[in-house]
Design a protein around this motif. Structure first.
Motif, PDB file in Angstrom:
ATOM      1  N   PHE A  57       2.340 -20.426  31.936  1.00  0.00           N
ATOM      2  CA  PHE A  57       2.764 -19.201  31.251  1.00  0.00           C
ATOM      3  C   PHE A  57       4.270 -19.241  31.002  1.00  0.00           C
ATOM      4  O   PHE A  57       5.019 -19.832  31.753  1.00  0.00           O
ATOM      5  N   THR A  58       4.682 -18.564  29.924  1.00  0.00           N
ATOM      6  CA  THR A  58       6.087 -18.619  29.537  1.00  0.00           C
ATOM      7  C   THR A  58       6.899 -17.427  30.018  1.00  0.00           C
ATOM      8  O   THR A  58       8.116 -17.510  30.101  1.00  0.00           O
ATOM      9  N   ASN A  59       6.254 -16.292  30.309  1.00  0.00           N
ATOM     10  CA  ASN A  59       7.030 -15.128  30.751  1.00  0.00           C
ATOM     11  C   ASN A  59       6.353 -14.454  31.942  1.00  0.00           C
ATOM     12  O   ASN A  59       5.213 -14.748  32.288  1.00  0.00           O
ATOM     13  N   ASP A  60       7.076 -13.524  32.543  1.00  0.00           N
ATOM     14  CA  ASP A  60       6.590 -12.860  33.756  1.00  0.00           C
ATOM     15  C   ASP A  60       5.412 -11.929  33.486  1.00  0.00           C
ATOM     16  O   ASP A  60       4.551 -11.744  34.345  1.00  0.00           O
ATOM     17  N   GLU A  61       5.348 -11.353  32.300  1.00  0.00           N
ATOM     18  CA  GLU A  61       4.237 -10.439  31.988  1.00  0.00           C
ATOM     19  C   GLU A  61       2.907 -11.186  31.974  1.00  0.00           C
ATOM     20  O   GLU A  61       1.907 -10.693  32.501  1.00  0.00           O
ATOM     21  N   ASP A  62       2.892 -12.358  31.364  1.00  0.00           N
ATOM     22  CA  ASP A  62       1.659 -13.151  31.334  1.00  0.00           C
ATOM     23  C   ASP A  62       1.266 -13.618  32.731  1.00  0.00           C
ATOM     24  O   ASP A  62       0.089 -13.624  33.093  1.00  0.00           O
ATOM     25  N   ARG A  63       2.259 -13.996  33.524  1.00  0.00           N
ATOM     26  CA  ARG A  63       1.983 -14.413  34.913  1.00  0.00           C
ATOM     27  C   ARG A  63       1.406 -13.257  35.715  1.00  0.00           C
ATOM     28  O   ARG A  63       0.442 -13.419  36.461  1.00  0.00           O
ATOM     29  N   GLY A  64       2.000 -12.086  35.575  1.00  0.00           N
ATOM     30  CA  GLY A  64       1.508 -10.909  36.286  1.00  0.00           C
ATOM     31  C   GLY A  64       0.093 -10.528  35.872  1.00  0.00           C
ATOM     32  O   GLY A  64      -0.734 -10.169  36.709  1.00  0.00           O
ATOM     33  N   ALA A  65      -0.186 -10.606  34.572  1.00  0.00           N
ATOM     34  CA  ALA A  65      -1.535 -10.285  34.094  1.00  0.00           C
ATOM     35  C   ALA A  65      -2.557 -11.284  34.631  1.00  0.00           C
ATOM     36  O   ALA A  65      -3.668 -10.897  35.026  1.00  0.00           O
ATOM     37  N   TYR A  66      -2.201 -12.546  34.693  1.00  0.00           N
ATOM     38  CA  TYR A  66      -3.114 -13.554  35.231  1.00  0.00           C
ATOM     39  C   TYR A  66      -3.405 -13.305  36.708  1.00  0.00           C
ATOM     40  O   TYR A  66      -4.558 -13.356  37.141  1.00  0.00           O
ATOM     41  N   ILE A  67      -2.382 -12.996  37.470  1.00  0.00           N
ATOM     42  CA  ILE A  67      -2.570 -12.729  38.899  1.00  0.00           C
ATOM     43  C   ILE A  67      -3.402 -11.476  39.105  1.00  0.00           C
ATOM     44  O   ILE A  67      -4.304 -11.443  39.955  1.00  0.00           O
ATOM     45  N   LEU A  68      -3.148 -10.443  38.332  1.00  0.00           N
ATOM     46  CA  LEU A  68      -3.919  -9.213  38.430  1.00  0.00           C
ATOM     47  C   LEU A  68      -5.392  -9.466  38.127  1.00  0.00           C
ATOM     48  O   LEU A  68      -6.286  -8.987  38.827  1.00  0.00           O
ATOM     49  N   ASP A  69      -5.670 -10.235  37.080  1.00  0.00           N
ATOM     50  CA  ASP A  69      -7.059 -10.563  36.738  1.00  0.00           C
ATOM     51  C   ASP A  69      -7.719 -11.416  37.809  1.00  0.00           C
ATOM     52  O   ASP A  69      -8.907 -11.263  38.100  1.00  0.00           O
ATOM     53  N   ALA A  70      -6.956 -12.318  38.424  1.00  0.00           N
ATOM     54  CA  ALA A  70      -7.536 -13.216  39.427  1.00  0.00           C
ATOM     55  C   ALA A  70      -7.810 -12.490  40.745  1.00  0.00           C
ATOM     56  O   ALA A  70      -8.771 -12.826  41.441  1.00  0.00           O
ATOM     57  N   LEU A  71      -7.008 -11.490  41.092  1.00  0.00           N
ATOM     58  CA  LEU A  71      -7.148 -10.829  42.389  1.00  0.00           C
ATOM     59  C   LEU A  71      -8.027  -9.590  42.380  1.00  0.00           C
ATOM     60  O   LEU A  71      -8.545  -9.202  43.413  1.00  0.00           O
ATOM     61  N   THR A  72      -8.186  -8.968  41.239  1.00  0.00           N
ATOM     62  CA  THR A  72      -8.980  -7.734  41.189  1.00  0.00           C
ATOM     63  C   THR A  72     -10.360  -8.034  40.623  1.00  0.00           C
ATOM     64  O   THR A  72     -10.514  -8.833  39.711  1.00  0.00           O
ATOM     65  N   PRO A  73     -11.376  -7.376  41.169  1.00  0.00           N
ATOM     66  CA  PRO A  73     -12.739  -7.592  40.643  1.00  0.00           C
ATOM     67  C   PRO A  73     -12.882  -6.948  39.274  1.00  0.00           C
ATOM     68  O   PRO A  73     -12.178  -5.972  38.951  1.00  0.00           O
ATOM     69  N   PRO A  74     -13.781  -7.459  38.461  1.00  0.00           N
ATOM     70  CA  PRO A  74     -13.976  -6.863  37.125  1.00  0.00           C
ATOM     71  C   PRO A  74     -14.568  -5.456  37.250  1.00  0.00           C
ATOM     72  O   PRO A  74     -15.294  -5.152  38.206  1.00  0.00           O
ATOM     73  N   LYS A  75     -14.248  -4.611  36.301  1.00  0.00           N
ATOM     74  CA  LYS A  75     -14.748  -3.240  36.324  1.00  0.00           C
ATOM     75  C   LYS A  75     -16.222  -3.228  35.945  1.00  0.00           C
ATOM     76  O   LYS A  75     -16.656  -3.917  35.028  1.00  0.00           O
ATOM     77  N   GLU A  76     -16.974  -2.405  36.662  1.00  0.00           N
ATOM     78  CA  GLU A  76     -18.390  -2.263  36.344  1.00  0.00           C
ATOM     79  C   GLU A  76     -18.544  -1.127  35.331  1.00  0.00           C
ATOM     80  O   GLU A  76     -17.842  -0.144  35.359  1.00  0.00           O
ATOM     81  N   LYS A  77     -19.517  -1.296  34.445  1.00  0.00           N
ATOM     82  CA  LYS A  77     -19.732  -0.254  33.408  1.00  0.00           C
ATOM     83  C   LYS A  77     -20.820   0.677  33.800  1.00  0.00           C
ATOM     84  O   LYS A  77     -21.657   0.525  34.544  1.00  0.00           O
TER      85      LYS A  77
END
Length: 77
Positions: A57-77
């Protein structure tokens, strides 16, 4: 109370200081232990664990979004 804590710290420091000062074989053993720890913690990390986020990743926002997606479970509908 602070003076008592300080005197205990001073006593502990001089205990180790005098012990290491009078050591002969122990100094060599501690040097070997220190070198091994340096190799294990610094050199091997540098060789085998590259900075994954910095290379992908090139910036901190993309890194943060990747970490957030990797650590949090997907939302159930």
């Amino acid at each position: 109370m602070a003076q008592k804590s300080f005197s205990r710290l001073k006593w502990l420091f001089y205990l180790y200081y005098d012990g290491f000062k009078n050591m002969k074989t122990g100094k060599t053993l501690w040097l070997i232990i220190g070198i091994k720890l340096f190799v294990l913690l610094v050199i091997i990390k540098w060789l085998f664990f590259p900075n994954f986020l910095e290379t992908r990743f090139t910036n901190d926002e993309d890194r943060g979004a990747y970490i957030l997606d990797a650590l949090t479970p997907p939302k159930e509908k």
